[in-house]
Design an enzyme around this catalytic site. Structure first.
Site, PDB file in Angstrom:
ATOM      1  N   ASN A  26      -3.862  -5.661  -0.841  1.00 59.33           N
ATOM      2  CA  ASN A  26      -3.616  -4.753   0.284  1.00 59.33           C
ATOM      3  C   ASN A  26      -4.950  -4.493   0.985  1.00 59.33           C
ATOM      4  OD1 ASN A  26      -2.960  -2.672   1.997  1.00 59.33           O
ATOM      5  ND2 ASN A  26      -2.433  -1.210   0.386  1.00 59.33           N
ATOM      6  N   TRP A  27      -5.133  -5.133   2.133  1.00 54.25           N
ATOM      7  CA  TRP A  27      -6.425  -5.035   2.822  1.00 54.25           C
ATOM      8  C   TRP A  27      -6.573  -3.716   3.581  1.00 54.25           C
ATOM      9  CZ3 TRP A  27      -7.050 -10.647   5.270  1.00 54.25           C
ATOM     10  CH2 TRP A  27      -7.107 -11.591   4.230  1.00 54.25           C
ATOM     11  N   LYS A  28      -5.496  -2.979   3.703  1.00 51.60           N
ATOM     12  CA  LYS A  28      -5.526  -1.686   4.411  1.00 51.60           C
ATOM     13  C   LYS A  28      -6.152  -1.846   5.806  1.00 51.60           C
ATOM     14  CE  LYS A  28      -5.355   0.658   0.008  1.00 51.60           C
ATOM     15  NZ  LYS A  28      -5.631   1.846  -0.776  1.00 51.60           N
ATOM     16  N   HIS A  55       3.985   3.074   0.854  1.00 49.46           N
ATOM     17  CA  HIS A  55       2.673   3.237   0.220  1.00 49.46           C
ATOM     18  C   HIS A  55       2.298   4.719   0.277  1.00 49.46           C
ATOM     19  CE1 HIS A  55      -1.622   3.116  -0.461  1.00 49.46           C
ATOM     20  NE2 HIS A  55      -1.444   1.926  -1.017  1.00 49.46           N
ATOM     21  N   GLU A  83      -0.271   6.225   1.003  1.00 45.13           N
ATOM     22  CA  GLU A  83      -1.019   6.619   2.209  1.00 45.13           C
ATOM     23  C   GLU A  83      -0.080   6.803   3.401  1.00 45.13           C
ATOM     24  OE1 GLU A  83      -3.948   3.502   1.957  1.00 45.13           O
ATOM     25  OE2 GLU A  83      -4.743   4.466   0.152  1.00 45.13           O
ATOM     26  N   GLU A 120       2.108   3.121  -8.126  1.00 44.11           N
ATOM     27  CA  GLU A 120       0.741   3.455  -7.744  1.00 44.11           C
ATOM     28  C   GLU A 120       0.570   4.969  -7.765  1.00 44.11           C
ATOM     29  OE1 GLU A 120      -1.197   0.125  -5.214  1.00 44.11           O
ATOM     30  OE2 GLU A 120      -0.165   1.513  -3.887  1.00 44.11           O
ATOM     31  N   GLY A 130      -8.113   4.018  -5.168  1.00 39.16           N
ATOM     32  CA  GLY A 130      -9.454   4.107  -4.608  1.00 39.16           C
ATOM     33  C   GLY A 130     -10.372   5.059  -5.345  1.00 39.16           C
ATOM     34  N   SER A 165      -6.866   1.207  -8.395  1.00 37.36           N
ATOM     35  CA  SER A 165      -8.151   0.888  -9.026  1.00 37.36           C
ATOM     36  C   SER A 165      -8.096  -0.327  -9.961  1.00 37.36           C
ATOM     37  CB  SER A 165      -8.718   2.114  -9.755  1.00 37.36           C
ATOM     38  OG  SER A 165      -8.987   3.138  -8.812  1.00 37.36           O
ATOM     39  N   GLY A 170      -6.125  -2.921  -3.929  1.00 33.65           N
ATOM     40  CA  GLY A 170      -6.674  -2.498  -2.648  1.00 33.65           C
ATOM     41  C   GLY A 170      -8.111  -2.964  -2.495  1.00 33.65           C
ATOM     42  N   GLY A 171      -9.048  -2.065  -2.760  1.00 37.05           N
ATOM     43  CA  GLY A 171     -10.474  -2.343  -2.533  1.00 37.05           C
ATOM     44  C   GLY A 171     -10.950  -3.679  -3.079  1.00 37.05           C
TER      45      GLY A 171
END
Ligand code: PGA
Length: 243
Positions: free
Chosen positions: A8-10, A95, A97, A165, A171, A203, A224-225
């Site tokens: 997930n590049w966000k 998600h 977010e 999640e 994150g 994470s 993600g990150g």
């Protein structure tokens, strides 16, 4: 079940950076019979370039959200048929977010997932508890309610995906204990239709991926990150490949 490793590049990167990332993931993706499926979720403006870059490399593409309607007067939104048209095989729905920043309810998520299925796009339904809910011992009841209310009728026919999640793990560098992931994934397995792939997210890094991917009912990870660096993402994928 074949594992699914999702990136997930966000809201990150330029088109040039997205192409470079897609190129190095595409060029080095494991392609064996028993290797995991890979999918990346670029921001909307990068989908076309990333789709072209990944063509023929066996790495799928998805989007980070979709609207529940197929078309119409919805300024700023993107429909599931548009995502299908541009080459998306998957779409994230719900998600944390989105649930948090855009106040998306379980009903919204269900409608988006239904729209994805109608369009031939596989929905990845995200669920997860807050730290306050976890501290109150409500993780299982919250996740049960979220999932049951977020799955559309036809989810069983869609070979859908569910991602657990916990929002406090996203994150933050913190992850639930192995026991907690195992408990929640057993619950998801009971609630989701047969054949649903169950991902853990929050994470995930190359360092913890082998342990997480070895847990029962974990069919992959949503990253993600760590998915913004090709080497790290590919190391996570390698952890899902047979030794
Ligand atoms: P993270 O994000 O890997 O950076 O924690 C996961 C996600 O939000 O999908």
């Amino acid at each position: 079940m074949r594992p699914l490793i999702a990136g997930n590049w966000k809201m990150n990167g330029t088109i040039r950076e997205a192409i470079a990332l897609a190129e190095s993931i595409g060029a080095n993706a494991p392609r064996g019979e028993a290797d995991p499926d890979l999918v990346v979720f670029p921001p909307f403006p990068h989908l076309h370039a990333v789709g072209s870059t990944l063509m023929g490399h066996g790495v799928a593409m998805g989007a980070q959200d979709c609207h529940a309607e197929p078309k119409g007067a919805h300024t700023g939104d993107v429909s599931a048929p548009m995502l299908r048209d541009i080459g998306c095989a998957y779409v994230l729905v719900g998600h944390s977010e989105r649930r948090l920043n855009h106040h998306e309810s379980d009903a919204d998520v269900r409608d988006k997932a239904a729209a994805a299925i109608m369009a031939g796009v596989v929905p990845v339904i995200c669920v997860g508890e807050t730290m306050a809910q976890k501290a109150a011992g409500q993780s299982e009841s919250v996740i049960q309610r979220q999932l049951q209310n977020s799955m559309p009728d036809r989810f069983s026919t869609a070979r859908g995906v569910v991602a657990y999640e916990p929002d406090w793990a996203i994150g933050t560098g913190r992850t639930p204990s192995e026991e907690d992931i195992t408990t929640i994934h057993a619950l998801l397995r009971r609630l989701a239709p047969a054949g649903t792939r169950l991902l853990y997210g929050g994470s995930v890094k190359a360092g913890n991926a082998p342990v997480i991917l070895a847990l029962p009912n974990v069919d992959g990870v949503l990253v993600g990150g760590a998915s913004l660096a090709a080497a790290e993402f590919l190391a996570i994928a390698a952890a899902a490949s047979p030794a």
